[in-house]
Design an enzyme around this catalytic site. Structure first.
Site, PDB file in Angstrom:
ATOM      1  N   HIS A   1      -5.644  22.477   9.052  1.00  0.00           N
ATOM      2  CA  HIS A   1      -4.873  21.241   9.233  1.00  0.00           C
ATOM      3  C   HIS A   1      -3.417  21.438   8.810  1.00  0.00           C
ATOM      4  O   HIS A   1      -2.491  21.143   9.574  1.00  0.00           O
ATOM      5  CB  HIS A   1      -5.506  20.116   8.414  1.00  0.00           C
ATOM      6  CG  HIS A   1      -4.731  18.833   8.437  1.00  0.00           C
ATOM      7  ND1 HIS A   1      -5.046  17.782   9.256  1.00  0.00           N
ATOM      8  CD2 HIS A   1      -3.625  18.438   7.730  1.00  0.00           C
ATOM      9  CE1 HIS A   1      -4.179  16.797   9.071  1.00  0.00           C
ATOM     10  NE2 HIS A   1      -3.309  17.169   8.141  1.00  0.00           N
ATOM     11  N   GLU A   2      -3.217  21.924   7.596  1.00  0.00           N
ATOM     12  CA  GLU A   2      -1.850  22.071   7.109  1.00  0.00           C
ATOM     13  C   GLU A   2      -1.066  23.090   7.923  1.00  0.00           C
ATOM     14  O   GLU A   2       0.147  22.955   8.109  1.00  0.00           O
ATOM     15  CB  GLU A   2      -1.854  22.448   5.621  1.00  0.00           C
ATOM     16  CG  GLU A   2      -2.388  21.353   4.711  1.00  0.00           C
ATOM     17  CD  GLU A   2      -1.662  20.025   4.865  1.00  0.00           C
ATOM     18  OE1 GLU A   2      -0.445  20.039   5.165  1.00  0.00           O
ATOM     19  OE2 GLU A   2      -2.305  18.975   4.705  1.00  0.00           O
TER      20      GLU A   2
ATOM     21  N   HIS B   1       0.694  21.507  10.744  1.00  0.00           N
ATOM     22  CA  HIS B   1       2.029  21.002  10.386  1.00  0.00           C
ATOM     23  C   HIS B   1       3.045  22.149  10.395  1.00  0.00           C
ATOM     24  O   HIS B   1       4.171  21.990  10.864  1.00  0.00           O
ATOM     25  CB  HIS B   1       2.006  20.383   8.992  1.00  0.00           C
ATOM     26  CG  HIS B   1       1.338  19.047   8.910  1.00  0.00           C
ATOM     27  ND1 HIS B   1       1.698  17.980   9.695  1.00  0.00           N
ATOM     28  CD2 HIS B   1       0.339  18.595   8.096  1.00  0.00           C
ATOM     29  CE1 HIS B   1       0.959  16.929   9.391  1.00  0.00           C
ATOM     30  NE2 HIS B   1       0.123  17.271   8.420  1.00  0.00           N
TER      31      HIS B   1
END
Length: 682
Positions: A471-472, A475
């Site tokens: 997920h990170e 980003h």
């Protein structure tokens, strides 16, 4: 007073000569921050004064572009300092943050409330933006809107009150963050007897002993707390009394009535935000915030949540019944039992044991053969670790990122381990933002909070931590792929309720078969995770969605309740307010606490998600629809990655977020894939 030559030695006063302008962390000392902030603000105000008093008629170049170029020292020091304040704070850093945050709020007001600047920008808007290209026209419109929303059009009296509110809010938000960090550390659970840790993996027990030793508690064990209500260790611990201690410690953070109590701070923040909204003619803070989001109105958010809440709560009740069946008549299911017995049911139903999976998820392998591998397959990226480049902490590692043709596109810093000086949760920051105007390429960092193993031992992850890493990195990709002219639009500078979308899409590759089989290998035997276990892991993901969706929705609805209070409202008893809000929203389940309660809801009281925690599920509508698109078009294929990168990831805020989605997807998003994913379809 600075020592002679200190100004010349301050590393923030010049552009870094390191690759990609990586901040020179080896030379940065705490003593550099205060003078850099002061010089940065002074210099930018001088630059802004020159723009405001320019005798030439306003043009896009001499006004808007000039503003984009201003404040470089302030940008450099802010990027480094606020990352450190989150990831490696000490008392002096917190003291500086307390001092500088109100000053920065006042500094921003000094610029955005300058009627001369606003007049120049307004004149350009009224002239129709001339022959500007699309991105430049959007930048002009963005500046004008930002000035309006900052209060440039208010009366002098209103502006005076606005400045005071902003300054107080800045101080309160910093206080909330620092109090929560202190109380989270103080509330860590100390265990005297190793027998109480039955069920916890051997490496986790060793890590707890190491944490205790670092705190001067030799012979004991310390269980540190993550940011959400639910703590990962509750899944495996068999000692019900210890589970209760850990749960109660978690949900009481910031609510002890002592000097680290955050409740009154939170209530005051909400009151001030409501008052500020009234200055702009809005009935509440949520309306003010959502006006500048893809959602546009609180009613639109409530409409979407209303489609999810009843089914989610019904699923949670059904799951609770199954858990009680597993428990039997021995005791009644409580919040501290949920994770443990949910894992039991999952194991019984799908033969999946979360603890037994951890040896297959070793951090280094997940990073290189999972996260990096998927990015290589989908986007043609490659990664080279740069031990010659020093980050801000010994645990933070620097990687250079290359495109398929060998062109360097930026730096990625991974800071994966928890420590007492780091706030909870996981996040991405930028040290340098991509901008053609400034000639810069991105330098981004991912912060996680994985328990660090003793020296020489592998870091084994839970599947949730694996998912968080993917997920990170989503980003990070959003920042790394940025291809815009102006820094205002760089990377993740999109609507708040859109920013989680690309990162949530990247989670899909954690369970994509060819990616999963590449990294899910036993750390000591080299044995791959069997296809049978993989399939059962995938099948098991629907289990627990009732709990997961309900705890999230409870936090989301609590956020909205705090930010839909009317101007003039003073909440005397924040806990009573919280209880009433959850009850009224229909999510007051005793065994399913909100993912974040008021006293430790950092996202909304010290982060940027006020009236915006709904963004995760709002973005998940886009995410689930996008996952369907990838599956329909062959999945992990370069052509798919190139399309996603070109139409969406590279555009940042340079076009409207929903326009970017439509350019990628070919239509507006549909909610049905999300309902199916979360087991809410009827």
């Amino acid at each position: 007073m600075q020592t002679p030559g200190a100004e010349a030695q301050n590393p923030f006063f010049a552009v870094s000569d390191l690759p990609y302008q990586l901040p020179p962390f080896e030379r940065i000392e705490t003593a550099h921050y205060r003078p850099a902030f002061e010089r940065g603000m002074t210099d930018q105000l001088a630059e802004v004064e020159a723009i405001a008093t320019n005798a030439e008629p306003p043009t896009f170049e001499n006004t808007v572009v000039a503003l984009e170029r201003s404040g470089q020292i302030l940008q450099r020091v802010s990027a480094v300092f606020f990352n450190q304040a989150s990831s490696d704070a000490d008392e002096e850093i917190q003291e500086i943050q307390g001092e500088v945050s109100p000053k920065l709020a006042a500094h921003s007001d000094a610029i955005h409330l300058d009627k001369r600047l606003f007049a120049r920008i307004s004149a350009l808007v009224e002239d129709g933006a001339g022959d500007l290209d699309a991105e430049s026209r959007r930048l002009l419109e963005r500046y004008h809107l930002d000035f309006v929303r900052a209060g440039a059009g208010l009366t002098d009296e209103q502006q005076s009150r606005l400045r005071a509110i902003n300054e107080e809010l800045s101080a309160l938000q910093t206080a909330f963050q620092n109090k929560l960090l202190a109380d989270t550390n103080a509330t860590a659970v100390v265990v005297d007897d190793a027998a109480e840790l039955d069920g916890l993996a051997a490496d986790a027990v060793t890590a707890a002993a190491e944490t205790a030793r670092e705190r001067g508690l030799d012979g004991k064990y310390v269980i540190t707390l993550g940011l959400p209500s639910g703590q990962p260790v509750l899944t495996s611990l068999t000692n019900r009394g210890l589970r209760e201690r850990i749960h109660r410690a978690s949900v009481s953070r910031g609510a002890h009535g002592d000097h680290n109590d955050t409740l009154q701070t939170a209530a005051r923040i909400a009151t001030l935000r409501a008052e500020r909204a009234a200055l702009f003619g809005h009935p509440d803070h949520a309306t003010y915030v959502l006006e500048d989001r893809t959602a546009k109105t609180p009613a639109a958010v409530h409409d979407m949540l209303g489609k999810l809440t009843p089914a989610a709560v019904a699923n949670a009740h059904a799951e609770a019944a199954r858990l009680q069946e597993s428990i039997g008549d021995e005791f009644e299911l409580q919040a501290w039992d949920w994770a443990h017995y949910s894992d039991r049911v999952r194991r019984a139903t799908y033969s999946i044991d979360a603890a037994e999976l951890r040896p297959y998820f070793e951090l280094e392998r997940v990073l290189r053969d999972g996260v990096f591998h998927a990015a290589g397959r989908l986007y043609g990226l490659s990664f080279t670790e740069r031990p010659d480049l020093v980050a801000y902490h010994p645990d933070a590692r620097v990687f250079e990122v290359f495109d398929e043709d060998g062109t360097g596109i930026g730096l990625f810093i991974g800071d994966f381990f928890t420590r007492d000086s780091k706030r909870g949760g996981a996040w991405m920051n930028s040290f340098v933002e991509q901008s053609a105007l400034m000639g810069t390429k991105p330098v981004v960092v991912n912060n996680l909070n994985i328990v660090k193993p003793p020296a020489g031992e592998p870091a084994l992850l839970t599947f949730d931590e694996v998912n968080t890493m993917f997920h990170e990195f989503g980003h990070a990709l959003h920042g790394l792929f940025s291809s815009v002219t102006y820094p205002t639009f760089s990377g993740t500078s999109v609507y708040r309720d859109f920013v989680e979308f690309p990162s949530q899409v990247n989670e899909m590759w954690a369970v994509w078969p060819s990616v999963l089989e590449n990294y899910a290998v036993h750390h000591s035997t080299g044995e791959p995770l069997s296809q049978d276990v993989v399939q059962r892991l995938l099948d098991s993901q629907i289990w627990g969605e009732g709990f997961a969706t309900t705890e999230y929705l409870a936090a989301t609805l609590l956020d909205l309740a705090w930010h839909e209070i009317a101007p003039g409202t003073v909440v005397e008893d924040p806990l009573a307010f919280e209880a009433a809000a959850l009850s009224q929203a229909g999510v007051a389940l005793e065994s399913v606490p909100p993912r974040y309660r008021t006293s430790y809801f950092a996202h909304i009281f010290s982060g940027g998600y006020s009236a915006g925690y709904y963004s995760y599920i709002w973005s998940e509508v886009l995410d689930a629809d996008t996952v369907e698109w990838f599956k329909e078009n062959g999945g992990l294929e370069r052509a798919n990655g190139d399309h996603f990168r070109r139409e969406l990831l590279s555009r940042g805020g340079s076009i409207d977020s929903m326009e970017a989605f439509r350019n990628f997807r070919g239509r507006d998003p549909q909610i049905e894939p999300l309902l199916v994913r979360r087991g809410l379809a009827r």
